[in-house]
Scaffold this active site. Structure first.
Site, PDB file in Angstrom:
ATOM      1  N   SER A 152       4.641  -2.292  11.554  1.00  0.00           N
ATOM      2  CA  SER A 152       3.221  -2.219  11.240  1.00  0.00           C
ATOM      3  C   SER A 152       2.376  -2.451  12.488  1.00  0.00           C
ATOM      4  O   SER A 152       1.993  -1.498  13.168  1.00  0.00           O
ATOM      5  CB  SER A 152       2.885  -3.248  10.158  1.00  0.00           C
ATOM      6  N   ARG A 153       2.103  -3.710  12.827  1.00  0.00           N
ATOM      7  CA  ARG A 153       1.378  -4.076  14.041  1.00  0.00           C
ATOM      8  C   ARG A 153       1.953  -5.390  14.566  1.00  0.00           C
ATOM      9  O   ARG A 153       2.290  -6.295  13.797  1.00  0.00           O
ATOM     10  CB  ARG A 153      -0.124  -4.245  13.770  1.00  0.00           C
ATOM     11  N   GLU A 167       1.940  -5.291  23.389  1.00  0.00           N
ATOM     12  CA  GLU A 167       2.468  -3.972  23.725  1.00  0.00           C
ATOM     13  C   GLU A 167       1.740  -3.353  24.927  1.00  0.00           C
ATOM     14  O   GLU A 167       0.508  -3.397  24.977  1.00  0.00           O
ATOM     15  CB  GLU A 167       2.301  -3.096  22.485  1.00  0.00           C
ATOM     16  N   GLY A 226       0.835  -1.193   0.000  1.00  0.00           N
ATOM     17  CA  GLY A 226       0.000   0.000   0.000  1.00  0.00           C
ATOM     18  C   GLY A 226       0.870   1.244   0.000  1.00  0.00           C
ATOM     19  O   GLY A 226       2.003   1.245  -0.485  1.00  0.00           O
ATOM     20  N   HIS A 231       7.420   1.736  19.413  1.00  0.00           N
ATOM     21  CA  HIS A 231       6.268   2.107  18.589  1.00  0.00           C
ATOM     22  C   HIS A 231       6.335   3.592  18.208  1.00  0.00           C
ATOM     23  O   HIS A 231       5.402   4.359  18.451  1.00  0.00           O
ATOM     24  CB  HIS A 231       4.960   1.801  19.321  1.00  0.00           C
ATOM     25  N   ARG A 267      -2.513  -8.200  -1.771  1.00  0.00           N
ATOM     26  CA  ARG A 267      -3.785  -8.814  -2.162  1.00  0.00           C
ATOM     27  C   ARG A 267      -4.084  -8.564  -3.633  1.00  0.00           C
ATOM     28  O   ARG A 267      -4.638  -9.419  -4.314  1.00  0.00           O
ATOM     29  CB  ARG A 267      -4.923  -8.269  -1.294  1.00  0.00           C
ATOM     30  N   GLY A 292       7.279   4.658  14.966  1.00  0.00           N
ATOM     31  CA  GLY A 292       7.378   4.789  13.518  1.00  0.00           C
ATOM     32  C   GLY A 292       6.712   6.031  12.969  1.00  0.00           C
ATOM     33  O   GLY A 292       7.168   6.610  11.983  1.00  0.00           O
TER      34      GLY A 292
END
Length: 337
Positions: free
Chosen positions: A251-252, A281, A168, A299, A190, A301
């Site tokens: 990302s996560r 987290e 993305g 975290h 995707r 970013g």
């Protein structure tokens, strides 16, 4: 089920807005000037009781990623609550089906943090193979005795294959940076990118994620956390990566099986990792903390002043459009939950 995209909505001239934690001063001042704003000026997430009281008597809730907006909380919301204007792009902490069932619109702040997150990802891509964190600790320890031919040897970045999981906005921004460092770009997504964009990025598409993991020297994750991506990089897929591979995740945390990753790092089945996010987290597995070949950041970013202010402006724009009876520009639609 209520379709919030087509339903006509009345105007809410001066909405009561509850903000769950302190945002940049410029954002809070503007919110207070525009709305009936109540801000919890703390730097920790609200406890469940306080959050429940907040949703009981507001038109708009402005949460962050640390607030768990689950079905029970949404069920406890008062009749006034019509908009959850999330401060941030990720919405995996919000029960979207429950919100839709109540006719509550959910918005986020996409796009504004793309470049910041890509910068952090590139920093991790450079830091882990070149052992920057280890080197910094060595200097601070007072145990560094000067240059030597075999001292702090790492791995060259140029010429390596970068595997991007999720192409993305952020994935593409990482690809543009990585090309400048001489990395070849491989990706799984995707949907395949248009040929013109693939040519611009010099990117090779892998329809099968497993195939991508088998060829990449560095793997970086850039997908939202949802039902399809949770534990996407699981124990089996970590086992497909070769021992010299470095894994990057900004990302996560829930996308990567942290226990399986830790096992692979401890056993030498992966060369290292760069992690800005965590599965539980802010708790981090003590085994990860003990590993020298893992660069860990808290975290951060998207943690730039410019990015935070831009996120706040998007929140304000979404609230204003909703209050005027219009569809907010950043309404989260189907496909996230």
């Amino acid at each position: 089920m209520t379709d919030t995209r087509r339903q006509a909505r009345p105007r809410v001239p001066h909405p009561r807005v509850v903000v769950t934690r302190a945002l940049p001063d410029a954002v809070m001042e503007r919110m207070e000037a525009l709305f009936d704003t109540h801000i919890h000026r703390v730097d920790t997430r609200l406890d469940p009781k306080t959050l429940r009281a907040a949703v009981a008597d507001c038109d708009v809730l402005v949460p962050t990623v640390t607030d768990h907006i689950d079905a029970a909380l949404i069920a406890a919301a008062g009749p006034r609550l019509g908009l959850i204007a999330n401060f941030g792009a990720g919405v995996n902490h919000i029960d979207l089906p429950a919100a839709r069932a109540r006719g509550i619109i959910v918005t986020n702040t996409p796009g504004v943090l793309t470049e910041d997150t890509a910068d952090m990802t590139m920093a991790l891509i450079l830091s882990v193979p070149r052992r920057l964190a280890e080197g910094e600790k060595l200097v601070r320890s007072g145990e560094w005795h000067g240059w030597s031919p075999g001292g702090m040897l790492g791995y060259r970045i140029g010429g390596k294959a970068l595997g991007i999981v999720g192409m993305g906005r952020i994935g593409q921004a990482v690809a543009r940076r990585a090309r400048a460092f001489g990395l070849s770009i491989h990706y799984h997504n995707r949907r395949r990118l248009p040929p013109v964009l693939e040519a611009e990025l010099g990117a090779t598409f892998h329809a099968d994620l497993d195939d991508l993991l088998r060829v990449a020297d560095i793997v970086t994750v850039h997908t939202p956390l949802n039902g399809d991506s949770r534990m996407l990089i699981d124990r089996r897929r970590i086992g497909l990566m070769r021992p010299h591979v470095f894994l990057i995740n900004a990302s996560r945390g829930g996308i990567v099986d942290e226990e399986a990753l830790t096992d692979a790092l401890e056993q030498g089945r992966l060369a290292g990792a760069g992690l800005d996010v965590w599965e539980h987290e802010p708790r981090i597995d003590p085994r990860l903390l003990a590993l020298p070949n893992v660069v860990m950041t808290p975290h951060m970013g998207s943690a730039t002043i410019e990015g935070r202010v831009a996120s706040g402006e998007k929140v304000i724009q979404n609230i204003r459009m909703w209050a005027d009876g219009h569809r907010p520009p950043d309404q989260v639609l189907d496909g996230w939950a």
